[in-house]
Structure formats: structure tokens, C-alpha cells
Design a protein around this motif. Structure first.
Motif, PDB file in Angstrom:
ATOM      1  N   CYS A   9       0.837  -1.202   0.000  1.00  0.00           N
ATOM      2  CA  CYS A   9       0.000   0.000   0.000  1.00  0.00           C
ATOM      3  C   CYS A   9       0.872   1.253   0.000  1.00  0.00           C
ATOM      4  O   CYS A   9       0.431   2.321  -0.383  1.00  0.00           O
TER       5      CYS A   9
ATOM      6  N   SER B 268       5.750  -1.669  -7.050  1.00  0.00           N
ATOM      7  CA  SER B 268       6.550  -2.358  -8.069  1.00  0.00           C
ATOM      8  C   SER B 268       6.936  -1.394  -9.188  1.00  0.00           C
ATOM      9  O   SER B 268       7.955  -1.566  -9.837  1.00  0.00           O
TER      10      SER B 268
ATOM     11  N   ARG C  38      10.639  -0.294 -11.966  1.00  0.00           N
ATOM     12  CA  ARG C  38      10.465  -0.942 -13.259  1.00  0.00           C
ATOM     13  C   ARG C  38      11.009  -0.056 -14.371  1.00  0.00           C
ATOM     14  O   ARG C  38      10.698   1.124 -14.454  1.00  0.00           O
TER      15      ARG C  38
ATOM     16  N   CYS D  74      -5.411   1.438   1.403  1.00  0.00           N
ATOM     17  CA  CYS D  74      -4.725   0.540   0.477  1.00  0.00           C
ATOM     18  C   CYS D  74      -4.031   1.412  -0.578  1.00  0.00           C
ATOM     19  O   CYS D  74      -4.131   2.633  -0.550  1.00  0.00           O
ATOM     20  N   ILE D  75      -3.346   0.780  -1.497  1.00  0.00           N
ATOM     21  CA  ILE D  75      -2.570   1.542  -2.490  1.00  0.00           C
ATOM     22  C   ILE D  75      -3.463   2.495  -3.281  1.00  0.00           C
ATOM     23  O   ILE D  75      -3.064   3.593  -3.641  1.00  0.00           O
TER      24      ILE D  75
ATOM     25  N   TRP E 203      -4.276   5.585  -1.022  1.00  0.00           N
ATOM     26  CA  TRP E 203      -3.176   6.553  -0.920  1.00  0.00           C
ATOM     27  C   TRP E 203      -3.010   7.350  -2.212  1.00  0.00           C
ATOM     28  O   TRP E 203      -2.604   8.495  -2.188  1.00  0.00           O
ATOM     29  N   ASN E 204      -3.267   6.725  -3.360  1.00  0.00           N
ATOM     30  CA  ASN E 204      -2.899   7.361  -4.627  1.00  0.00           C
ATOM     31  C   ASN E 204      -4.041   7.707  -5.569  1.00  0.00           C
ATOM     32  O   ASN E 204      -3.827   8.408  -6.549  1.00  0.00           O
TER      33      ASN E 204
ATOM     34  N   LEU F 139      -4.430  -6.279  -7.586  1.00  0.00           N
ATOM     35  CA  LEU F 139      -4.571  -5.364  -6.442  1.00  0.00           C
ATOM     36  C   LEU F 139      -4.771  -3.894  -6.789  1.00  0.00           C
ATOM     37  O   LEU F 139      -5.599  -3.211  -6.207  1.00  0.00           O
TER      38      LEU F 139
ATOM     39  N   PHE G 264      -1.085   8.373 -11.795  1.00  0.00           N
ATOM     40  CA  PHE G 264       0.155   7.907 -12.420  1.00  0.00           C
ATOM     41  C   PHE G 264       0.847   6.858 -11.586  1.00  0.00           C
ATOM     42  O   PHE G 264       1.518   5.976 -12.096  1.00  0.00           O
ATOM     43  N   THR G 265       0.677   6.934 -10.263  1.00  0.00           N
ATOM     44  CA  THR G 265       1.322   5.931  -9.414  1.00  0.00           C
ATOM     45  C   THR G 265       0.693   4.563  -9.648  1.00  0.00           C
ATOM     46  O   THR G 265       1.390   3.559  -9.785  1.00  0.00           O
TER      47      THR G 265
ATOM     48  N   LYS H 183       1.506   3.027 -13.097  1.00  0.00           N
ATOM     49  CA  LYS H 183       2.841   2.438 -13.210  1.00  0.00           C
ATOM     50  C   LYS H 183       2.880   1.002 -12.688  1.00  0.00           C
ATOM     51  O   LYS H 183       3.777   0.243 -13.006  1.00  0.00           O
ATOM     52  N   GLU H 184       1.930   0.672 -11.819  1.00  0.00           N
ATOM     53  CA  GLU H 184       1.966  -0.638 -11.181  1.00  0.00           C
ATOM     54  C   GLU H 184       1.645  -1.773 -12.137  1.00  0.00           C
ATOM     55  O   GLU H 184       1.979  -2.909 -11.883  1.00  0.00           O
ATOM     56  N   ASP H 185       0.942  -1.475 -13.189  1.00  0.00           N
ATOM     57  CA  ASP H 185       0.434  -2.561 -14.009  1.00  0.00           C
ATOM     58  C   ASP H 185       0.590  -2.238 -15.494  1.00  0.00           C
ATOM     59  O   ASP H 185      -0.371  -2.098 -16.217  1.00  0.00           O
ATOM     60  N   PRO H 186       1.836  -2.072 -15.965  1.00  0.00           N
ATOM     61  CA  PRO H 186       2.011  -1.622 -17.340  1.00  0.00           C
ATOM     62  C   PRO H 186       1.880  -2.736 -18.372  1.00  0.00           C
ATOM     63  O   PRO H 186       1.648  -2.475 -19.536  1.00  0.00           O
TER      64      PRO H 186
END
Lengths: 274, 350, 654
Positions: B243, B280, B284, C27-28, C31-32, C550, C563-564, C567-570
Motif C-alpha cells: 500500500c 513495483s 520498473r 490501500c494503495i 493513498w494514490n 490489487l 500515475f502511481t 505504473k503498477e500494471d504496465p
């Protein structure tokens, strides 16, 4: 005090298409004063900006002895680089630099030189080869090994031709997948090692390329008996600020952008997550 | 008055002076929200100020390294791009900041100076007077005594207040702090033995109330020498929800992302925003290669930065001030706050 | 959640320590997610299609055009030629008025919410059995459960709060039984992981009930056991379940043993079991299982469907589902219709409305115009190509959204809505927690909150609706919603709001018992199960299942604008079992084309043992809505949910 995140404006003088997705940009600072005072060293890099798209790091790809212009060679891979590929001569870019450390050019004078480059790893090494060739007599045997995916994926083709025609350096090239016109070696760059003869105790090896290639090159060099400090490599990480603040490029407590990108194997070996 | 000599000022008199400051500068202090949550923000009057608080869950580093900050604006309407620097902010007074956050600032000061001096950070730092408030009462998640983060400090503040009920006992930490006191009509007396005794009592009482622990010493050795079983990192990585809360609330975490925010085709800003090494996307590369693709590697990275000697040597101290915020934001998740993790490292293999 | 605002710009989000659910965590996405608020692609002007191009127009022009087109079409084709699709994200008050607009001003029965696509069976069965179309448990029950069954859901990915409570329970030693073909990150912490063949959950669940009953492990005092046994459970022997699902009888017995020994059983379930041919049958089977263990209405027990959006439950409560009006009341009941008609001072359309997929299927036919609020149908509905073609067949498509989604891009008129940070109202969480959302900043210039847009549109359609604030609308809708009775606007403004029905004590877990009163509920029919309509064969040898990572949410309209999170799932990936990959000579990182009988997508291979042989796992990817293009749109017969969880597929090299 100045804002370290504020770029200076540079004008694109020339754009050369190297491959289907790689271009070289020749740049000059817009400010006359900067143009006059700007200096950089082999191995250092700049952060280049396209306003609205973002910023990305690129190693200098030209001779530091001629700092009034400088080159960067760019592969279209992300948002910023694709935006750069859409530019024309006369367009502006934002430039911050020079950033990072540099290759030990002075320190290796008198030594034999072995350069191992892969794909788009050649441009940063070109900024080292150029000034070395300016004073060719200061070095002993000079070998350049270059590997690319295909013959068409090689950058600086006219320059490679020029180098191969010089009697005072050895250039060997290899490709993973040849085309009809290719008559040279086929295979990964480490297969070229058996074609060269060198004295490991007076040779310094410089390498730059994809992480996998670097790993295998270093393995081979060590197996050949190279001392750890005679293997000089560049490290690559996702990078943002270029000035050691944003944290993205940290490996252990080293920041590639300020402590690197140039490291000896002795230094790399000690990093906790290499 | 001399730095180092403690003074005593009537609380109301001090607050009235604070109130006067609000006309000339931005005064930032603790205020209560609906429901009782306390947060720091600009104050226009004393009305919203509260002295009944432990700390803000959002760390006060945000007043120096904001969550989102404009690095510069660009204008592409002309032939040549124009870059505009952000404007200077009004002088500020940060009132009631807790010791852990002051110590966090000391950590950030170290990081943002040096060869690559971050003027944006320092411009804010220079124009902000720090009046900290030592903690009479810790939160259930505080462990600053393990990390040299409080509850009282010797330096890092301009003034440090101790709430004695009717009065503030004041430590002067800088010239700016001394000038602040001298320039205002505040009858101050030198602290008496009674005041000093009371201060000591409060300190001892506060120490005694700290619940969590942070066994940093052993964990530092284990991490520095890479003596933590990979399976343990693996397990902790699986528990992590990525998170990013722990790094978000940590007063010592400074990582940021830089993005361009276009406003139409011709203008926009480049901003920096807090980022987290627990994501992640943090490492990257454009090629898709990711050196820290798994949560395990990212959790390991976080603790390497906080607790390895390589960093401790560079920063002078571990990357933790004991504010306990990561305990709060991770309570729900994998229990991967620093207190829990160092405990797990210590007990592992025993 | 708190938002940090400076000069009208939302800088950051922060959790609240005094919130009873989050307790200081986010959760992520929490926050974003706020980064989307000021995203440059936010729509800030109504867009009207002129010469096949979307052009900015004024609000006045947009609203009068919408009213004119709708009126024209209704005059030509009848009033029920208009369909309305509600949002799972906007505030309750806007949803309530949207329902009222559809049913009175537009006077069309065709109103539905995208919940149809994920939890229609769950709501149907729960309402049928308990009288309430909502979870028969609260999140806090996870902390008190004796045993937990997680089926068809990845709690960590889908609801971080539920996932974290589940992880903690597992680490405390509470037996967690996970049923999922795929191994999840938290599987290692669970006591038992049963990996059935995809789509065979019904046999497995019923076998658990069968064992409980056969062993005499059921709770005491239950009526109707003989009927339950004879009318269906009997044939679900462990041997039968093994033959169908591939789960060994011993494993089924261990699972049943763990359940029997526990003080209560809490069942967390997700779309893995609902988006199937047996969607409704599966939830029925879960109800029977929970009832057999005596867990319905008990602290630490019950059924908790993991609804997918922030206000899914609110959409049900306020009456956006086709079959139910405000307060989840059945519109087919005369008394209910009378009450609503009296309150609204208007008659309701008499016939039964089409459900969401049916509206898409009838686009251009019975449905000539569609008003879609905050839903990217082009990407969320199965068989994307067919959906897009259907949307193009409409005479008038009106879309209200924050961004120019793939659906909005096909619209004739797009209305720019305000984000969560720019509107007032209330949300109802998956555990019936009614909470207020407050405006942190004024709506971006040119945008309007959903509540206002709906009222303005009603006005343009000549309905005499005064422009009211969220609080006034809340008071009105409460009158029609017994479940929201006794709750004041003020109390839902406190951190954590109120779990409806209103209560005075703090025992949230026993709430459901109060809700049910003494009704423990009765066993429901045991269905034999339907065959899955898209079985693998020689041409399409794999079973493809989908899931959500997630950092993702629904179609990704919102997460890609942070944007955060973006980036996690490109990279769009597909997971394949190691042995299958070896047989096909595929390696991780290689591009591949995934084909089903309906479409194809290009993906990057991930070789893993997390998926069983013969199965492919396709994470719903936010940058290519084509994920859904592979999935079938045929409806499960009882709840009209498309069977979009699994299908037959094959891989081809690029």
C-alpha cells in the motif's frame, strides 16, 4: 541557490536515424554563456526533458573534447523517448547535466583497452572511445567488441565502418540473428572473446549494454583472469531526478545517478542487491 | 537571554503572541477535525488550535517536502519554451510539531544538503520557525525513546515547549528562536528548580508509558551482514499489501516521483510527488525489467535503507525516529511496521 | 479518508485513525487514487456529437438537446425505448434520483446497475432467503469467525481491508479454507487450499454440506434436514464431488471437519462463483452450508460477498437494480408499487425491466436510447466487440463520466461529472455502512456533481423538480427505504457512519441477527447444476479464468488516471502452468495471442505453478479493455448475470 530540477534549454542541431527505433540528437545549449562554459566527461549523462511528456536520462554519446555540441542516442521505448522521436532540428529540449561520475580516462593511460558493447550500450562508450582515439598513442592494444540483435539494430554504422578500416584498433562485431548481407560472426558478444588475444594484467575492460549481457561479460572476464578493478561497467536503473534525491536508482546505499553510472566490478560486487 | 537557559512564559501570553503572528506569517498548528482526529494546518486564529493532541498521522515532513510540489511551470506558446520557477512562500511558523517530526527534519536536512543541494526544500526550511512541543503523553504506537526521536530533544528546534499546565517551559534551540522571544512582549522568567523538577517528572512519566519497542541493534547487524533468512523476507513479502503507507507516513522517507502535468497543449507544470519503494512501479524500467519485481525484495529494500550500517554511517543514525506511524498504517495489513519487523528478525532462528 | 487541499488542489489523501473500519490504514488505491482528480484528461465541458465529432457545447445546450432527443425517441418508439444504467461509484442521493428519473420522468422500466455483472446472484439469493439484498455479515465478523471459507475471491486483491483481516485471522490460527483453482499470494498462510477445476464449485460446496449432514455435524435445532438431504444433497457425495471437481475426498472431509469443529463459519465469496452458469445455484449452496453450521445471524458467521465498488451496496439500496425499487423493495408487489407511486406522485411502469446485458442485447431494437452514468460498458460488458457494435446501434447514447471512456467516446452527448472529492452525499459500503462524503474542493470548472446533473436533466425533461441538496434528497429517500430508517444525516457524518439498520449499541457483528429477527432462514433448493456452456475441446483446449489485480478496479477508467497506480500494471499478462508452457514451448516474457470463440487479445506470458494445468489466468488489465472481449455474454438463467468468469481458450504464438 538554484533549483536543481530546472533544465536549461538546448536546441536540436541534427537528428540521425540510427535504426528503426533509435535516433541520435546533436544538441547545443541555447544560452551562449552556457555553450562557452559547458564541459562534460566520458560516461556522464544528462536528463533530457520534453515539456509535457517528462524527463529521462541519456549518457553522452559524443566526444567530451568538443563540448560545444553533444550527442545523445535515444531509443523510442517510453512516453518521453517517443515524444523525442517526434522532434525536428531547431526544436528545443530541456537539459540538466552533466550528471553522474565518469569513466577513468586519465587513469587508464598506458593500458591496453578492451571495450565490450551491446546494442544501445555503445553510445556511452563512444564518449570514451572518441577521446581515447584523439590520443591513441597513450594506450596500448585497443579492441572493441560490439554485439547487436540484428545487423540493422547496430547504431553508428558509418562510424563502425570507419573504425573497422583503422589499422590501429580491432573492431569485432556479432549479431544474434544475421540477415542476408551479414558475413560476420553470429552469436552473443561473449563468443567474440575467443577471437582476441590480450594480456589481462595490462588490459582494462569497459562494458555497457543490457543487464543480462553485462552479467555474462563480467563472468567471462573474471574467468579470463581479469582483476576486479580492471573491469569497468555501467549500471542501469529506472531513474528520475538524476541528482540523488528521488531514490529510484538506489542500489544498496549507492545512487546510480551520483555515485555511478560507472563502477568497477570490485564496487559492484559489494552492492547488496546487484 | 542565552541559548541553553530555559525560560518560563505564561501559556496564554505565549498563545496570544502566537495569535498576533498570524497576521504576518503563516502559522501552522494542530487542530481538531470532526470526530476528534488531529491534523496540522494553517491557523487564522487561536479558535481552532488544540493543545490536546498526540500527533498528526500525516507526517509534518509534508510542510517541507509537500506530497505534490511544482518544480517549475512551462509555457510553450512562444517560439522558445519559457520556464517559470515557483514563487517564494510567506514566512511560516510551525507550532506544536512533535519531537519525532523535528528529528525527522534533521534527517531530511542531512539528505537534502550536500553536492546536490535541494533549494526547494531549503527555501521552505529557512523560512519556517520551528516551535516544537515535547510530549507529555505518548501514543500507544510511540517508541521514540528507542530511536533518539524524543520525547524531548536537545536540538533541531528553534524553540521547544514543555506544557506545564499554566506555563510553557521553553528550551531555546537557535538564534532565530531567541530573537522570536526577545522581539515579542512576553515576560519570561528563568526556569526555577520547581519547573526543572516538573519537567524531569514529565519526562520520566512519558518514558514509562511507551509500549512498543524497537530492537534495532540486532536487526542492524543482521541486515548489514545479510544474515536474515530469505524465507523470512519471503514470508514478510507475501504479507505486504504494497500500500505504501509505511513510507508515506515515515518522517525519514523522502523518495519522490517526477511527472509532467500538462494543462492543455501549450503549458503545464512539472511536479514531484511522494513515491514509495514499496510499489513495483518504483524500479520498473522502460524495457519492462524490474530489479525489485517482488514485494519480498521491496520490503527488504525498505529495511536495508532504514537499518543497514551503510546508511547509518552515511546519515549518522538509523532511518527511524520512533514516531510509530508505520504501526498505525500497517496495523490492518501484514504487521510489517519497523517495530514488528525488528522483533521478527531478532526472534528468527532463536 | 481525508484529503489534503491547498489552493483548490488536492495534494494527498490520508487515513483516519478514528474510523472503525480503516483504523488509520489505506490501500494503495486509497493513498494514490486522488491523483485522478486533477488529471489533465478530466472532462470539463459537455461534448456533443456534431458531424461524427464530439464538440464542446454549453450545459444549457447539452441538457436541452438531451431532453429533446429523448422526447423525440420516446414519442416515436414508446416511452420504454430508453434504458438507464446506474453507477456503483456515485453517491446514494444521485442514484436514488436517477432511479426516480428513470421510473417516473422517463417512465421506463429498463433501469439496471453494473452490479448485475458481478453480484446479481448473491443479492438475489440473500434477499430471497433473508429478506435483505446485502451481506449477511460485516467485516468485523472476520475477526470473530471460528472458521472462514474463501471461495471465488482473492480478498487481498479485491478488498484490502477484508484481505488484511483474513490474513490476521489466518496468522492467529483461525482455519481458513480457500477454494480457488489459482494459488494466491496469501494461500500459503491458509490452512487448506482446495483447487477445483474451474466452474465446479457447486459440487464442492454441496459435498461439504453433504459430509456435515452425513456425519451429523450440523448445528442443532434445524428444520427441513430430511428434505434437504432427499431433495438434492444426497447425490453430492464426496466421490461425486471428486469426480467433478478433482478435489480428493479426503481433502473434502478435512475441510468439512474444520468447518464442523469451528464455532462459526464465515463465507467470503466473489465473482469467481457468481459469474458462472451456476452463479445463483452456487450462492444457494453457500447459504445452505452456512445455515447447516448455524452461522447465519451469528457473530463471526454468515455470508459476505465482496462487492466490487465503493457504492455497490448503495446502488442496490437506492433502487438501481431492475427488479427492486428504493429500499430493495420488490417492484412486482402491489403494495410496494402503491407506496412508491404515492410518494413520488407518479405511476410506475408496469412491466418488468430489462437487465443490463439484455439492454445491450436489445440496443437498436427495443432500446433506442441509453443513459449511462459513470460506467464504461464498452469495457465492462463481455464480448466487447458485440457491446461496442450494440452501443453504436443506439439512436442516442448519453454518457455521464469524469473521463472520455471508451463508452463516452461512442456517445452522442457526454456530460462531465464531478469526482468524489467534489460532491456531497453518502455511500454505503459492502457491509451496509452508510457514510457521508464531503466536498473537499469545488467541482472543477465546467463539471457538475451527478446529483445536480440528474436534477437538471429532469428539469430539462419538464419535470417540476426543484434543485435540492444531498441532505434534502437523503431525507426524501429515507421515507421510501425502511432499511435507512432512523438514521440522521448528522450521524452518518461521523467517522465510520452507521451500519444500517440504525442501532444504539456497538455490537456490529450481531447486527445481522437483529436484522433477521428470529428468522434463521430456511434451506433453499439444491440445484443439480447446469453444464458450463463454453467447454474446452480440441480447438480450444484451455479453460480461461479472469481475475483482478490489487492496483486495479473495474475497467480502470479511474486507476489509469493516477500515475502511481498506472505504473503498477504496465504489462498485460496471461498466466500459464509450467507444464503447459513447456509443452507449448512458451517462456515468460514472450508475447502470445489468447483466443476464445469470441475474440482474441495479445498478452505477455507468465509461466507459473500458481495456475493448474489446463487453466489460463487472465488478469483483467486496465489498458486493454479487450480482456472482456474473450468472455461469453450468455446469461445465467436465474439472475441474468453474464457467464463471464470462464471460457474455453487457446494460445497462439505471435
Amino acid at each position: 541557490m538554484e533549483n536543481i530540477y530546472l533544465p536549461d534549454l538546448a536546441v536540436i542541431d541534427r537528428i540521425v536515424d540510427e535504426t528503426h527505433d533509435i535516433k541520435t540528437f546533436t544538441l547545443r545549449f541555447a544560452s551562449r554563456e552556457l555553450r562557452k562554459n559547458f564541459r562534460f566527461k566520458s560516461g556522464q549523462f544528462v536528463e533530457a526533458s520534453i515539456f509535457g511528456a517528462g524527463e529521462a536520462p541519456f549518457g553522452f554519446a559524443s566526444n567530451p573534447n568538443h563540448p560545444e555540441h553533444f550527442d545523445i542516442t535515444v531509443r523510442a521505448a517510453g512516453v518521453v523517448t517517443r515524444a523525442m522521436h517526434a522532434l525536428k532540428p531547431g526544436d528545443y529540449m530541456g537539459i540538466r547535466g552533466p550528471l553522474g561520475n565518469h569513466f577513468p580516462l586519465e587513469e587508464v593511460k598506458g593500458q591496453d583497452i578492451l571495450i565490450i558493447a551491446g546494442g544501445i550500450g555503445l553510445p556511452p562508450l563512444k564518449s570514451l572511445i572518441d577521446p581515447m582515439l584523439d590520443c591513441r598513442g597513450d594506450f596500448g592494444q585497443f579492441i572493441i567488441l560490439y554485439g547487436a540483435r540484428t545487423p540493422a539494430d547496430r547504431v553508428y554504422k558509418p562510424l563502425l565502418q570507419e573504425w573497422s578500416e583503422r589499422g590501429d584498433i580491432t573492431l569485432l562485431q556479432t549479431v544474434d540473428t544475421p540477415d542476408a548481407a551479414w558475413s560476420g560472426p553470429v552469436g552473443v558478444v561473449t563468443t567474440l572473446f575467443e577471437k582476441i588475444k590480450l594480456a589481462v594484467d595490462r588490459t582494462v575492460a569497459f562494458t555497457c549494454g543490457p543487464p543480462v549481457m553485462i552479467r555474462f561479460v563480467i563472468q567471462e572476464l573474471l574467468a579470463m583472469g581479469f582483476a576486479e578493478e580492471r573491469i569497468i561497467s555501467t549500471l542501469e536503473r529506472y531513474m528520475k531526478c538524476g541528482v540523488g534525491k528521488c531514490g529510484h536508482c538506489a542500489i544498496g546505499h549507492k545512487y546510480i545517478c551520483v555515485d555511478g553510472p560507472v563502477f568497477s566490478w570490485r564496487q559492484i560486487k559489494r552492492l547488496p542487491e546487484r | 537571554m542565552q541559548a541553553g537557559t530555559r525560560l518560563v512564559v505564561n501559556k496564554q501570553v505565549f498563545l496570544d503572541n502566537l495569535s498576533l503572528c498570524m497576521q504576518k506569517m503563516t502559522v501552522i498548528g494542530p487542530q481538531k477535525l470532526r470526530g476528534g482526529e488531529v491534523t496540522f494546518g494553517p491557523l487564522r486564529s487561536l479558535r481552532r488550535l488544540t493543545l490536546d493532541y498526540v500527533n498528526d498521522l500525516d507526517p509534518l515532513k509534508r510542510f517541507f517536502l509537500p506530497q505534490r510540489e511544482v518544480l517549475f511551470a512551462y509555457d510553450l506558446s512562444g517560439k522558445k519554451p519559457r520556464l517559470l520557477q515557483p514563487e517564494q512562500e510567506k514566512p511560516r511558523l510551525l507550532f506544536g510539531i512533535r519531537s519525532c517530526d523535528v528529528q525527522g527534519l534533521a534527517h531530511m536536512d542531512g539528505f537534502f544538503q550536500g553536492a546536490c543541494y535541494d533549494e526547494l526544500y531549503w527555501a521552505r526550511r529557512r523560512n519556517t520557525l520551528i516551535i516544537s512541543m515535547a510530549c507529555n503523553r505518548p501514543n500507544e504506537s510511540c517508541f521514540c525513546i528507542c530511536c533518539n526521536g524524543g520525547p524531548w530533544l536537545e536540538s533541531g528546534f528553534d524553540l521547544q515547549l514543555t506544557d506545564l499546565g499554566e506555563e510553557f517551559l521553553i528550551d531555546i534551540g537557535s538564534r532565530a528562536g531567541r530573537v522570536f522571544l526577545e522581539e515579542r512582549p512576553m515576560p519570561a522568567v528563568t526556569a526555577s528548580r520547581r519547573h526543572e523538577t516538573r519537567r524531569r517528572e514529565l519526562m520520566e512519566a512519558c518514558d514509562a508509558q511507551m509500549v512498543p519497542t524497537a530492537y534495532l541493534a540486532k536487526a542492524c547487524i543482521q541486515i548489514t551482514n545479510n544474515r536474515v533468512r530469505e524465507e523470512l523476507w519471503e514470508e514478510m513479502g507475501s504479507e505486504c499489501f504494497s500500500c505504501g503507507g509505511c513510507t508515506h507516513v515515515c518522517p525519514c522517507c523522502t523518495c519522490f516521483d517526477v511527472v509532467d502535468c500538462p494543462e492543455g497543449a501549450k503549458s503545464g507544470t512539472r511536479v514531484r510527488c511522494w513515491d514509495s519503494c514499496q510499489y513495483s512501479g518504483f524500479t520498473r524500467e522502460a524495457s519492462g525489467h524490474n530489479p525489485r519485481a517482488r514485494a519480498k525484495e521491496r520490503v527488504k529494500r525498505r529495511f536495508y535503507h532504514k537499518l543497514s550500517y551503510a546508511y547509518i554511517q552515511q546519515d549518522g543514525h538509523p532511518g527511524c525516529v520512533g514516531c510509530g506511524r508505520c504501526i498505525t498504517v500497517c496495523e490492518a495489513f501484514g504487521l510489517l511496521d519497523i517495530s514488528a519487523v525488528v522483533k521478527r528478525l531478532r526472534r528468527d532462528g532463536q | 479518508m481525508l484529503l489534503e487541499v491547498e489552493k483548490g488542489v488536492v495534494l494527498a489523501a490520508a487515513p483516519q485513525r478514528d474510523h472503525p473500519v480503516s483504523r488509520g490504514t489505506l490501500c494503495i488505491k486509497g493513498w494514490n487514487g486522488h491523483q485522478l482528480i486533477h488529471h489533465p484528461e478530466r472532462l470539463t465541458q459537455p461534448l456533443l456529437r456534431i458531424n461524427d465529432c464530439l464538440k464542446p457545447v454549453s450545459w444549457n445546450k447539452a441538457l436541452s438537446y438531451a431532453a429533446q432527443r429523448i422526447t423525440e425517441l420516446q414519442q416515436a418508439h414508446g416511452r420504454d425505448c430508453v434504458g438507464v444504467v446506474g453507477s456503483l461509484k456515485t453517491v446514494n442521493e444521485a442514484s436514488y434520483l436517477l432511479g426516480k428519473l428513470a421510473r417516473t420522468v422517463l417512465h421506463t422500466p429498463h433501469l439496471d446497475a453494473p452490479l448485475r455483472f458481478d453480484h446479481a446472484p448473491s443479492l438475489r439469493v440473500l434477499r430471497e432467503q433473508s429478506g435483505f439484498a446485502n451481506a449477511a455479515a460485516a467485516l468485523a465478523d472476520i475477526e470473530k469467525a471460528g472458521a472462514i471459507l474463501v471461495i471465488g475471491a482473492d480478498a487481498k486483491a479485491q478488498n484490502a481491508r477484508a484481505g488484511s483481516l483474513l490474513l490476521q485471522a489466518a496468522k492467529r490460527g483461525v482455519p481458513v479454507i480457500q477454494v480457488d483453482p489459482r494459488e494466491q499470494e496469501h494461500s500459503r498462510f491458509f490452512r487448506l487450499h482446495l483447487r477445483p477445476r474451474p466452474g465446479t464449485d457447486l459440487a464442492l460446496i454441496n459435498a461439504l454440506s453433504h459430509i456435515l449432514l452425513a456425519e451429523g455435524w450440523q448445528a442443532e435445532g434445524l428444520a427441513g434436514l430430511a428434505k434437504l438431504r432427499d431433495d438434492g444433497l444426497e447425490r453430492f457425495t464426496p466421490a461425486y464431488a471428486e469426480s467433478v471437481s478433482g478435489i480428493a475426498q479426503d481433502d473434502l472431509r478435512s475441510a468439512a471437519g474444520l468447518i464442523a469443529k469451528a464455532s462459526s463459519l464465515l463465507i467470503l465469496f466473489g465473482t469467481g462463483i457468481t459469474q458462472q452458469a451456476n452463479g445463483t445455484a452456487n450462492v444457494r449452496a453457500l447459504w445452505n452450508l452456512a445455515l447447516l453450521t448455524g452461522s447465519i445471524g451469528r457473530e463471526g458467521g454468515g455470508l459476505l460477498p465482496l462487492l466490487t465498488a465503493n457504492n455497490s451496496q448503495g446502488a442496490v439500496d437506492t433502487g438501481l437494480m431492475s427488479e427492486w425499487g428504493p429500499g430493495q423493495r420488490d417492484l412486482q408487489e402491489t403494495a410496494v408499487r402503491r407506496a412508491i407511486e404515492a410518494a413520488w406522485g407518479a405511476s410506475l411502469p408496469a412491466e418488468k425491466g430489462l437487465t443490463l446485458q439484455e439492454m445491450i442485447d436489445h440496443a437498436g431494437g427495443r432500446i433506442r436510447a441509453l443513459y449511462v452514468v459513470g460506467e464504461n460498458l464498452a469495457w465492462s460488458a463481455p464480448e466487447s466487440a458485440k457491446t461496442s457494435a450494440a452501443l453504436d446501434k443506439l439512436d442516442f447514447l448519453l454518457v455521464q463520466d469524469l473521463f472520455l471512456t471508451e463508452t463516452a467516446a461512442r456517445a452522442d452527448l457526454v456530460l462531465p461529472a464531478a469526482s468524489f472529492a467534489e460532491q456531497e452525499g453518502s455511500y454505503t459500503s459492502l457491509e451496509r455502512r452508510l457514510q457521508r462524503v464531503r466536498r473537499a474542493i469545488a467541482p472543477l470548472r465546467g463539471c457538475k456533481p451527478d446529483l445536480e446533473i440528474i436534477q437538471l436533466l429532469a428539469g430539462a425533461l419538464a419535470a417540476p423538480w426543484p434543485l435540492r441538496k444531498a441532505e434534502e434528497v437523503f431525507l426524501e429517500m429515507q421515507q421510501l427505504m425502511p432499511c435507512y430508517g432512523g438514521i440522521s444525516w448528522q450521524t452518518i457524518g461521523h467517522p465510520g457512519g452507521v451500519l444500517w439498520p440504525a442501532h444504539t449499541d456497538d455490537e456490529e457483528c450481531t447486527l445481522y441477527r437483529k436484522l433477521l429477527g428470529d428468522r434463521q432462514g430456511a434451506f433453499t433448493e439444491v440445484s443439480t447444476g447446469l453444464p458450463f456452456g463454453d467447454e474446452p475441446d480440441a480447438d480450444y483446449p484451455f479453460t480461461l479464468i479472469t481475475g483482478r489485480p490489487l492496483f486495479h478496479r473495474r475497467t480502470g477508467t479511474l486507476v489509469t488516471r493516477s500515475f502511481t497506480l498506472d505504473k503498477e500494471d504496465p504489462v498485460a499478462t496471461i498466466e500459464i502452468n509450467t507444464d503447459d508452457a513447456r509443452a507449448l514451448k512458451l517462456r515468460s516474457g514472450w508475447p502470445v495471442i489468447v483466443k476464445s470463440r469470441r475474440g482474441e487479445v495479445r498478452r505477455t506470458v507468465v509461466v507459473t505453478r500458481a495456475v493448474p494445468p489446463g487453466t489460463l489466468y487472465l488478469p483483467i488489465h486496465h489498458k486493454d479493455g479487450l480482456s472482456q472481449s474473450l468472455m461469453p455474454s450468455m446469461l445465467e438463467p436465474e439472475s441474468a448475470i453474464p457467464q463471464m468468469k470462464l471460457c474455453a481458450a487457446k494460445l497462439e504464438m505471435v
